[in-house]
Design a protein around this motif. Structure first.
Motif, short mmCIF file in Angstrom:
data_model
loop_
_atom_site.label_atom_id
_atom_site.label_comp_id
_atom_site.label_asym_id
_atom_site.label_seq_id
_atom_site.Cartn_x
_atom_site.Cartn_y
_atom_site.Cartn_z
N UNK A 1 0.85 -1.19 0.00
CA UNK A 1 0.00 0.00 0.00
C UNK A 1 0.89 1.24 0.00
N UNK A 2 0.66 2.11 -0.96
CA UNK A 2 1.39 3.37 -1.06
C UNK A 2 0.43 4.50 -0.70
N UNK A 3 0.77 5.28 0.32
CA UNK A 3 -0.07 6.40 0.73
C UNK A 3 0.39 7.66 0.00
N UNK A 4 -0.44 8.14 -0.90
CA UNK A 4 -0.10 9.34 -1.67
C UNK A 4 -0.21 10.60 -0.83
N UNK A 5 -0.90 10.52 0.29
CA UNK A 5 -0.95 11.62 1.27
C UNK A 5 -1.40 12.94 0.65
N UNK A 6 -2.45 12.87 -0.17
CA UNK A 6 -3.02 14.08 -0.75
C UNK A 6 -2.29 14.63 -1.95
N UNK A 7 -1.23 13.97 -2.38
CA UNK A 7 -0.48 14.43 -3.54
C UNK A 7 -1.16 13.99 -4.84
N UNK A 8 -0.68 14.52 -5.93
CA UNK A 8 -1.21 14.14 -7.23
C UNK A 8 -0.69 12.77 -7.65
N UNK A 9 -1.56 11.98 -8.26
CA UNK A 9 -1.16 10.70 -8.84
C UNK A 9 -1.37 10.82 -10.35
N UNK A 10 -0.28 10.71 -11.10
CA UNK A 10 -0.30 10.87 -12.55
C UNK A 10 0.09 9.56 -13.22
N UNK A 11 -0.32 9.37 -14.47
CA UNK A 11 0.25 8.26 -15.23
C UNK A 11 1.74 8.52 -15.43
N UNK A 12 2.53 7.47 -15.51
CA UNK A 12 3.95 7.64 -15.79
C UNK A 12 4.15 8.38 -17.10
N UNK A 13 5.15 9.23 -17.14
CA UNK A 13 5.40 10.05 -18.33
C UNK A 13 6.07 9.21 -19.41
N UNK A 14 5.75 9.54 -20.65
CA UNK A 14 6.31 8.85 -21.83
C UNK A 14 7.12 9.87 -22.62
N UNK A 15 8.41 9.63 -22.73
CA UNK A 15 9.30 10.55 -23.43
C UNK A 15 9.73 9.95 -24.75
N UNK A 16 9.26 10.55 -25.85
CA UNK A 16 9.59 10.04 -27.19
C UNK A 16 10.95 10.48 -27.71
#
Length: 390
Positions: free
Chosen positions: A50-65
């Motif tokens: 279990x990872x507690x994000x503690x109110x932070x933003x959760x984003x999809x992993x970034x994709x760098x082309x």
């Protein structure tokens, strides 16, 4: 290509975050089964990890082309070459800390011994990327082909035949064209690089300008045809006018990188090409070369994706540059949009049944990745208090 390992039965839950989904920002969590997202929103947090994000933003992993930052790890100082595997491992850690979970290394197949670029070195880096194991993020090859040099064209054709590239781009660094459409800019760039004398810069000008345009276009078509045969996504680099992108689109180029002018970017959009611009350009507020500013392209609705170019942290920072768009729209430009452009439609968004690449981000005072999950596996954690990664 490298990838993380994951026990199929493993379950992970990310809870207590503000999730940036494709359409909105919601309170809740993400439950992961194996390598895929199983549930989003009001989830059951009964998981092995279990990872507690503690109110932070959760984003999809970034994709760098397009990121050539690995060159900084390969040669941190002029004349000081590091082992290719060491450079890749170092870049791996730097990119995951920047939130990038799918990395297309833009390896230059270009012959310029003074800057330590050669098709042979590019082949060595290709082997390192293809053979890498036990790294944190998913590493892919973006083969950049300098079409003014036959050796480089032949080397990229070999890479395509070997099935090593997921993206190939064609570039022609000719004085008076593209990035160097000002002859003085070409000469200044190479003379001031600390690697070339004025005489060497002049020799490069004469060599590259001696190649007939018909020869260059024939080489471009050979690369594009071979890529299409292998099912590899194609891109062009520093397109300078609408007619050029029309011709490239007719040849089947999928992506235009760093179009020089707004009119060029607009035409690329009209003919259905994906337009990629530099995130550092957006973060800095201008092009390094005085070309199209990323923010101007965004305001005109012609920028589809952003790339890290030479500075991975800028890709995440670009999400928080105010553009008048919603946060999900800005996030899409560095996640789902580049994933789709590369044909990796199974990732880049927080949705059930998608690949579980997630980052937890503290946006203040500087956007910082505090946790990262790649293919369902927690791979990175930075203590928000001490700044130490674990």
């Amino acid at each position: 290509m490298s990838s993380t390992t994951q026990t199929p039965e493993a379950t992970v839950a990310v809870v207590g975050g503000r999730l940036v989904t494709p359409d909105s920002v919601i309170e809740g969590g993400v439950r992961i089964d194996g390598q895929e997202i199983a549930e989003v929103g009001d989830i059951d947090a009964d998981a092995e990890t279990v990872i507690d994000a503690d109110g932070q933003l959760v984003l999809p992993g970034l994709v760098d082309l397009h990121g050539d930052d690995i060159e900084q790890h390969l040669q941190p100082r002029s004349g000081a070459r590091m082992d290719a595997s060491m450079a890749l491992a170092s870049a791996d850690r730097a990119n995951v800390a920047a939130g990038i979970t799918t990395k297309f290394h833009a390896i230059s197949f270009e012959l310029d011994e003074e800057t330590d670029r050669s098709p042979e070195l590019a082949a060595t880096m290709t082997d390192a990327i293809v053979d890498a194991t036990d790294l944190l993020v998913d590493h892919r090859l973006h083969a950049r082909c300098e079409v003014t040099q036959k050796r480089c064209v032949d080397a990229v054709l070999d890479v395509l035949d070997n099935g090593d590239a997921d993206l190939v781009s064609v570039m022609s660094h000719i004085p008076g064209k593209g990035q160097f459409r000002d002859m003085a800019a070409f000469r200044s760039y190479y003379e001031n690089s600390s690697n070339h004398t004025a005489e060497e810069a002049q020799e490069m000008i004469e060599e590259r300008m001696s190649i007939p345009m018909e020869t260059i276009r024939d080489r471009i078509n050979r690369i594009l045809d071979r890529a299409h045969e292998r099912g590899v996504v194609t891109a062009s680099h520093d397109d300078e006018n609408p007619r050029e992108v029309e011709r490239l689109a007719e040849s089947g180029v999928d992506i235009t990188e760093y179009p020089i002018t707004l009119e060029t970017a607009q035409r690329a959009s009209e003919v259905g090409m994906t337009t990629a611009m530099g995130a550092p350009n957006l973060v800095r507020g201008e092009s390094q070369w005085g070309n199209l500013a990323t923010i101007d392209g965004i305001e005109e609705g012609v920028v589809d994706t952003l790339v890290a170019d030479y500075h991975p942290p800028s890709l995440l920072a670009a999400v928080f540059v105010e553009t008048g768009e919603s946060l999900p729209e800005r996030v899409k430009r560095v996640s789902a949009a580049p994933a789709d452009a590369a044909g990796f439609t199974e990732r880049g968004r927080i949705q059930p049944d998608k690949r579980a690449d997630l980052i937890v981000v503290d946006p203040e005072p500087t956007p910082t990745v505090t946790e990262a999950v790649v293919a369902g596996q927690p791979v990175y954690r930075a203590d928000a208090t001490t700044g130490e990664s674990q």
